[in-house]
Design a protein around this motif. Structure first.
Motif, short mmCIF file in Angstrom:
data_model
loop_
_atom_site.label_atom_id
_atom_site.label_comp_id
_atom_site.label_asym_id
_atom_site.label_seq_id
_atom_site.Cartn_x
_atom_site.Cartn_y
_atom_site.Cartn_z
N LYS A 12 0.82 -1.22 0.00
CA LYS A 12 0.00 0.00 0.00
C LYS A 12 0.85 1.26 0.00
O LYS A 12 0.50 2.27 -0.63
N ASN A 13 1.99 1.25 0.71
CA ASN A 13 2.83 2.44 0.72
C ASN A 13 3.47 2.70 -0.63
O ASN A 13 3.73 3.85 -1.00
N ILE A 14 3.70 1.63 -1.41
CA ILE A 14 4.25 1.80 -2.77
C ILE A 14 3.18 2.36 -3.69
O ILE A 14 3.47 3.22 -4.55
N PHE A 88 6.36 -5.79 -3.54
CA PHE A 88 5.22 -6.67 -3.31
C PHE A 88 5.07 -7.17 -1.87
O PHE A 88 3.96 -7.54 -1.48
N CYS A 89 6.14 -7.20 -1.08
CA CYS A 89 6.09 -7.89 0.22
C CYS A 89 6.19 -6.92 1.39
O CYS A 89 7.19 -6.19 1.52
N ASN A 90 5.19 -6.93 2.27
CA ASN A 90 5.23 -6.14 3.50
C ASN A 90 6.18 -6.80 4.50
O ASN A 90 5.99 -7.98 4.84
N TRP A 229 8.23 -0.69 -10.57
CA TRP A 229 9.65 -0.90 -10.28
C TRP A 229 10.45 0.37 -10.57
O TRP A 229 11.36 0.69 -9.82
N ASN A 230 10.09 1.08 -11.63
CA ASN A 230 10.78 2.34 -11.94
C ASN A 230 10.52 3.40 -10.88
O ASN A 230 11.35 4.29 -10.66
N ARG A 231 9.39 3.33 -10.20
CA ARG A 231 9.09 4.28 -9.12
C ARG A 231 9.97 4.03 -7.90
O ARG A 231 10.32 4.94 -7.17
N VAL A 232 10.32 2.75 -7.67
CA VAL A 232 10.99 2.37 -6.43
C VAL A 232 12.51 2.34 -6.58
O VAL A 232 13.24 2.58 -5.62
#
Length: 347
Positions: A12-14, A88-90, A229-232
């Motif tokens: 959710k934070n992503i 994807f993983c919290n 992925w480009n955002r992160v």
């Protein structure tokens, strides 16, 4: 089965984050007086590189017959793997699955990201145990399944029917690591991306493209996943010199094919000669550029080869009395065979 919905898998934070915008996001040209990024005006490596590696992606798109927006380029495959956890993983809640013996970074990266790693051992033939995996398909906290094909260190391709079964029945991300696919003589699962929105296919420049030192990893997936992925990722995650090395490797296809052919030819020679060495009990079939080899005493063989300045990989800790041998040059492979025969005589 419930339809795969990407937004249900992403943290959710992503989903909510506003990505960092670097100077080269705001101006993409190559001509002008650059006073925007606080760079040093002097030197040959003084400018920031293209944050999205456009030239490399365009060449990959041409070679793979795939849209540019389906390609991600990372700082080695290890960044590609790490981003799967970060997107994807919290931490402390979610889980991933891998199938040992396999590439150790799946577990290491899980531990770094505080993600539980469920390990389901491969069957005796080094294939996935679907009966053991299937009960996890409905686990809402299981977000990613990692499949290495050809697998490292066993060298074998994973059955396509098993991978398609997992893709059809799992509502999370299926990450297929194809680091060695160019040696396999088998079609890449890149061709499956249109059919499966939850598929990520990872490759690398480190193996068949001979750029292990440059650290350039790849991922192919649907445009939505690539966008997240480009955002992160870090703003300039692949250096300019490494982008150039990757681009040059792609446009020099003739050298790539010549070198790959030489490796495959030497692989055939080792496949024929290694079983003749008395201290070798078994040479496992390989779809990669290496062999998993069972010997009488892996620790001894590894140590003795080191004394002869021949470095193999001791896999005794994961597969009893096995070493992993990479296919080298003709001269290197000849030296290896000579050393193994000498060990047989001395022992």
């Amino acid at each position: 089965m419930e339809k795969f919905i990407l937004q249900n898998i992403i943290r959710k934070n992503i989903l909510a984050m506003k990505p960092y915008s670097c100077a080269r996001d705001e101006f993409k040209g190559s001509e002008g007086i650059f006073l925007d990024a606080n760079e040093n005006p002097f030197g040959e490596l003084n400018r920031y590189p293209d944050p999205y590696q456009s030239a490399v992606k365009q060449e990959l798109a041409r070679l793979k017959n795939i849209d540019v927006n389906r390609i991600f380029i990372g700082n080695g495959s290890d960044e590609v793997i790490d981003l799967a956890y970060r997107v994807f993983c919290n931490p402390g809640t979610d889980r991933a699955v891998s199938f040992p013996p396999t590439y150790g970074m799946y577990r290491v990266s899980a531990e770094i990201n505080d993600v539980e790693m469920i390990e389901i051992p491969l069957c005796a033939d080094f294939q996935i145990n679907l009966a053991a995996l299937s009960p996890f398909f409905d686990d809402v906290h299981l977000k990613v399944i990692f499949i290495c094909s050809p697998n490292n260190p066993t060298g074998n391709l994973i059955k396509l029917n098993d991978i398609s079964f997992i893709l059809d029945n799992f509502k999370g991300i299926v990450f297929v690591d194809e680091a060695y696919i160019d040696f396999a003589g088998s079609q890449s699962l890149i061709s499956w991306i249109d059919r499966y929105p939850n598929l990520i296919v990872s490759q690398t420049f480190s193996k068949s493209r001979a750029l292990a030192s440059a650290r350039v990893g790849l991922a192919y997936s649907n445009p939505e996943i690539i966008a997240y992925w480009n955002r992160v990722k870090a703003p300039y995650n692949v250096s300019g010199p490494n982008q150039k090395a990757a681009y040059d490797a792609l446009v020099n296809e003739e050298d790539f094919l010549i070198r790959k052919s030489a490796i495959l030819e030497e692989k055939q020679r080792l496949q024929k000669e290694l079983p003749k060495v008395p201290l070798i009990r078994k040479v496992y079939p390989s779809d990669a550029n290496f062999f998993l080899v069972e010997v009488e005493d892996a620790n001894m063989v590894y140590s003795k080869l080191i004394e002869m300045k021949i470095v193999t990989r001791n896999r005794n800790s994961v597969i009893n009395n096995c070493i992993r041998i990479t296919v080298g040059t003709e001269a290197e492979n000849t030296a290896l065979l000579k050393a193994l025969r000498q060990l047989t005589v001395n022992n």
